[in-house]
Design a protein around this motif. Structure first.
Motif, PDB file in Angstrom:
ATOM      1  N   THR A   1     -41.991  25.320 101.785  1.00  0.00           N
ATOM      2  CA  THR A   1     -43.046  25.554 100.798  1.00  0.00           C
ATOM      3  C   THR A   1     -42.598  25.187  99.396  1.00  0.00           C
ATOM      4  O   THR A   1     -43.247  25.557  98.411  1.00  0.00           O
ATOM      5  N   THR A   2     -41.492  24.473  99.290  1.00  0.00           N
ATOM      6  CA  THR A   2     -41.032  23.975  97.995  1.00  0.00           C
ATOM      7  C   THR A   2     -42.141  23.146  97.355  1.00  0.00           C
ATOM      8  O   THR A   2     -42.743  22.295  98.021  1.00  0.00           O
ATOM      9  N   PRO A   3     -42.427  23.392  96.079  1.00  0.00           N
ATOM     10  CA  PRO A   3     -43.523  22.645  95.438  1.00  0.00           C
ATOM     11  C   PRO A   3     -43.350  21.135  95.572  1.00  0.00           C
ATOM     12  O   PRO A   3     -42.267  20.599  95.372  1.00  0.00           O
ATOM     13  N   GLU A   4     -44.420  20.475  95.935  1.00  0.00           N
ATOM     14  CA  GLU A   4     -44.428  19.013  96.053  1.00  0.00           C
ATOM     15  C   GLU A   4     -44.446  18.398  94.644  1.00  0.00           C
ATOM     16  O   GLU A   4     -44.832  19.064  93.677  1.00  0.00           O
ATOM     17  N   PRO A   5     -44.084  17.111  94.548  1.00  0.00           N
ATOM     18  CA  PRO A   5     -43.643  16.249  95.646  1.00  0.00           C
ATOM     19  C   PRO A   5     -42.172  16.472  95.974  1.00  0.00           C
ATOM     20  O   PRO A   5     -41.378  16.815  95.093  1.00  0.00           O
ATOM     21  N   VAL A   6     -41.814  16.282  97.232  1.00  0.00           N
ATOM     22  CA  VAL A   6     -40.424  16.321  97.653  1.00  0.00           C
ATOM     23  C   VAL A   6     -40.111  15.003  98.344  1.00  0.00           C
ATOM     24  O   VAL A   6     -41.006  14.290  98.790  1.00  0.00           O
ATOM     25  N   ASN A   7     -38.825  14.698  98.465  1.00  0.00           N
ATOM     26  CA  ASN A   7     -38.395  13.455  99.108  1.00  0.00           C
ATOM     27  C   ASN A   7     -37.365  13.767 100.186  1.00  0.00           C
ATOM     28  O   ASN A   7     -36.374  14.466  99.927  1.00  0.00           O
ATOM     29  N   ASP A   8     -37.611  13.245 101.395  1.00  0.00           N
ATOM     30  CA  ASP A   8     -36.655  13.397 102.480  1.00  0.00           C
ATOM     31  C   ASP A   8     -35.710  12.193 102.505  1.00  0.00           C
ATOM     32  O   ASP A   8     -35.711  11.352 101.590  1.00  0.00           O
ATOM     33  N   GLY A   9     -34.910  12.067 103.554  1.00  0.00           N
ATOM     34  CA  GLY A   9     -33.911  11.014 103.598  1.00  0.00           C
ATOM     35  C   GLY A   9     -34.485   9.618 103.534  1.00  0.00           C
ATOM     36  O   GLY A   9     -33.998   8.758 102.786  1.00  0.00           O
ATOM     37  N   GLN A  10     -35.519   9.350 104.342  1.00  0.00           N
ATOM     38  CA  GLN A  10     -36.103   8.015 104.341  1.00  0.00           C
ATOM     39  C   GLN A  10     -36.712   7.680 102.984  1.00  0.00           C
ATOM     40  O   GLN A  10     -36.597   6.542 102.499  1.00  0.00           O
TER      41      GLN A  10
END
Length: 598
Positions: free
Chosen positions: A237-246
């Motif tokens: 639930t971390t506020p967006e935007p978030v970035n994953d590995g890809q």
């Protein structure tokens, strides 16, 4: 993380493979080796990595303190230039656990500089990552004005008054290095800041330190591909935007000269390695390491393992080791102790082009490119092997275990230093099989590469091995891989001798080495045969499968060159490079892939 080569192997002497002389007995791989950590040779340096200390901050603070105290006590002996904490310093973002983390990390002050990434458990109420509030940024811990934030090696922070996104520079091994240490699930604006930092340091070799990037066995988190992979940053639930590995690869890592990405977070095996070619043509090694709660290890929760990245004096070879100060032992499984190579020069668009760049004595492409076309007979040294063929094995698919073979038609002098290289796929196991050989009588300066190619049982039957039988010293040396081969899977094999050591590489990773017993490769009478040996024993132990590419060099290839050659086979700019099929990685924990375009 919630409450994660290629392979050196069994020990420092045998590395990953099985190494034998006539009088030696096979050595079995152990999971651990109890020994005082041996400092790397003079001219080396070490980057120490501390993953996921949340359990220690919650239950075993003495283990956390022992980790950093060992680093402080050994930073001169191991020439430790930087320490990277990969996040989840705490388990619940509480003052009690940050107090413990501060005590542990303070051991490094004045001894060795360090960078701290933050993990999901370092944010939100009780470490739930439901907000981007963290005590990490408090000046009482690691925020503005703290000992951490005042380190002279820190080049800057993303936000005024916050220190959870930082960059660090240092010089070691003849390189300028830059570390980007980023927050949990980096926001878009943080990623853009990272791009600006890297653009301002074009001559630096980059390391990305971030909590969540890879999962086992070495894939990048990719929300766009699958929502099912556990613990992707988008799960929270971390506020967006978030970035994953890809997303970090697409937006940041692939755009710059990153040699390494280092992350923790993922459970299960807690390890992984993926090597990709970035658009600049270099190689980026993306590594996962996580030891929280004794991840798949029977030594207990308080095991205290660290990762040590030991860059050797050549500035290229990196020995990766896993060591616990509290247990005083190394983990030596293939995914815990292995070697990688830094590849700075652009990898050529195709395998054949990359091999040619390193000036082979001869290169054979054994594929039939179109129906009825002959194989490519390519030689590059006048007066040496001429690339012409005799025998019946004109295409890779012709090696059917019945004696079909290919051989050169012109001799070459003895080679005191040499390398053999091949792409192969075995169709049937259970018999000794020869990929390459100059073997005439099973003894006189003969070299054989294949599956237990000498047929003596000195190496396990289904293991890739290189055998050198030296006439002058009356010694047979065998270096074999530590794991059985799989049928119907492509392998990249390289065997080298520099006159002092015989080495075997399987899929780009050192599989073993032994002192060379003479080292000469005698081709003066017997030439070079592909798919079968010259010896009459067992019908020459013919190969049953496909041999797509063969190269011979009059020097020992370096690990960096071996890595580059293998990666080039995945650059499919001109189509499939290995017998009409993309190569796959034999290691269950490592994946190498085609570079992304655009």
């Amino acid at each position: 993380m919630i409450v994660s080569a290629h392979r050196i192997g069994c020990s420092s002497s045998t590395r990953h493979g099985l190494v034998l002389g006539l009088t030696l007995i096979g050595l079995a791989c152990a999971c651990v080796a109890r020994a005082a950590p041996i400092p790397p040779p003079a001219g080396s340096f070490t980057i120490a990595v501390i993953p996921d200390t949340q359990t220690y901050a919650e239950e075993y603070p003495e283990v956390f303190e022992a980790q950093t105290q060992w680093i402080a006590d050994n930073h001169e002996a191991h020439n430790i230039k930087y320490v990277l904490h990969l996040g989840d310093v705490t388990n619940d973002n509480s003052t009690e656990q940050w107090d413990r983390g501060l005590v542990a990390m303070n051991n490094l002050n004045g001894a060795v500089p360090y960078a701290i990434a933050t993990g999901n458990h370092d944010y939100g109420t009780g470490g739930d990552a439901g907000s981007r509030d963290t005590l990490f940024n408090d000046s009482a811990y690691f925020g503005t004005g703290s000992a951490y934030a005042s380190q002279p090696s820190i080049g800057g922070f993303y936000e005024a008054g916050k220190t959870d996104n930082s960059y660090h520079t240092f010089n070691a091994g003849g390189r300028d290095w830059i570390v980007l240490s980023l927050e949990w699930a980096p926001r878009d604006e943080v990623v853009e800041w990272g791009n600006q930092v890297m653009e301002a340091h074009p001559d630096h070799t980059g390391i990305l330190s971030v909590h969540a990037y890879s999962y086992s066995p070495g894939r990048r988190y990719d929300w766009g591909m699958s929502h099912m992979v556990a613990w992707n940053p988008h799960w929270y639930t971390t506020p967006e935007p978030v970035n994953d590995g890809q997303e970090l690869w697409d937006k940041l890592v692939s755009q710059h000269n990153f040699a390494l990405t280092l992350s923790g977070h993922y459970l299960l095996s807690g390890t992984g390695l993926q090597t990709s070619i970035n658009p600049s043509g270099g190689a980026t090694h993306q590594l996962l390491q996580n030891y929280q709660k004794g991840v798949q290890f029977t030594g207990g929760y308080d095991n205290g393992f660290l990762r040590l990245y030991e860059v050797q004096p050549d500035g290229i070879t990196v020995d990766v080791k896993t060591y616990s100060p509290t247990q005083d032992l190394y983990r030596t499984e293939p995914d815990q102790q292995f070697t990688i190579a830094l590849v700075d020069d652009p990898v050529a668009a195709t395998y054949s082009a990359d091999v040619r760049n390193d000036l082979p004595l001869v290169y054979y492409d054994l594929r039939t490119t179109r129906a009825g076309d002959p194989v490519e007979d390519e030689a590059y040294r006048d007066g040496e092997l001429d690339g012409a063929y005799t025998g019946t094995g004109l295409t890779a698919s012709d090696y059917d275990g019945t004696g079909a073979h290919t051989e050169t038609s012109a001799p070459t002098p003895r080679l005191s230093e040499w390398s053999m290289e091949a792409w192969v796929k075995v169709n049937a196991l259970g018999t000794s099989q020869t990929v390459l050989s100059n073997d005439r009588d099973g003894w006189n300066d003969d070299v054989l590469l294949g599956l237990c190619p000498d047929g003596t049982g000195a190496s396990a039957l289904d293991r890739w091995a290189i055998v050198h039988q030296d006439d002058g010293t009356a010694t047979r040396t065998v270096v074999a891989d530590g794991a059985d081969a799989a049928a119907y899977q492509w392998y990249h094999l390289v065997a080298t001798s520099d006159g002092s050591a015989l080495r075997l590489y399987v899929d780009g990773s050192p599989a073993g080495e032994a002192p060379a017993s003479g080292g000469d490769l005698d081709l003066a009478d017997a030439l070079l045969r592909v798919g079968q040996s010259f010896a009459s024993a067992d019908g020459g132990r013919p190969f049953n499968g496909e041999i797509a590419q063969v190269s011979l060099f009059d020097r020992a290839l370096t690990l960096s060159e071996v890595t580059s050659h293998r990666l080039a086979a995945f650059s499919q700019v001109l189509g499939a490079n290995v017998a009409n099929s993309a190569a796959t990685d034999s290691s269950a924990w490592a994946v190498t892939e085609v570079p992304e375009q655009g």
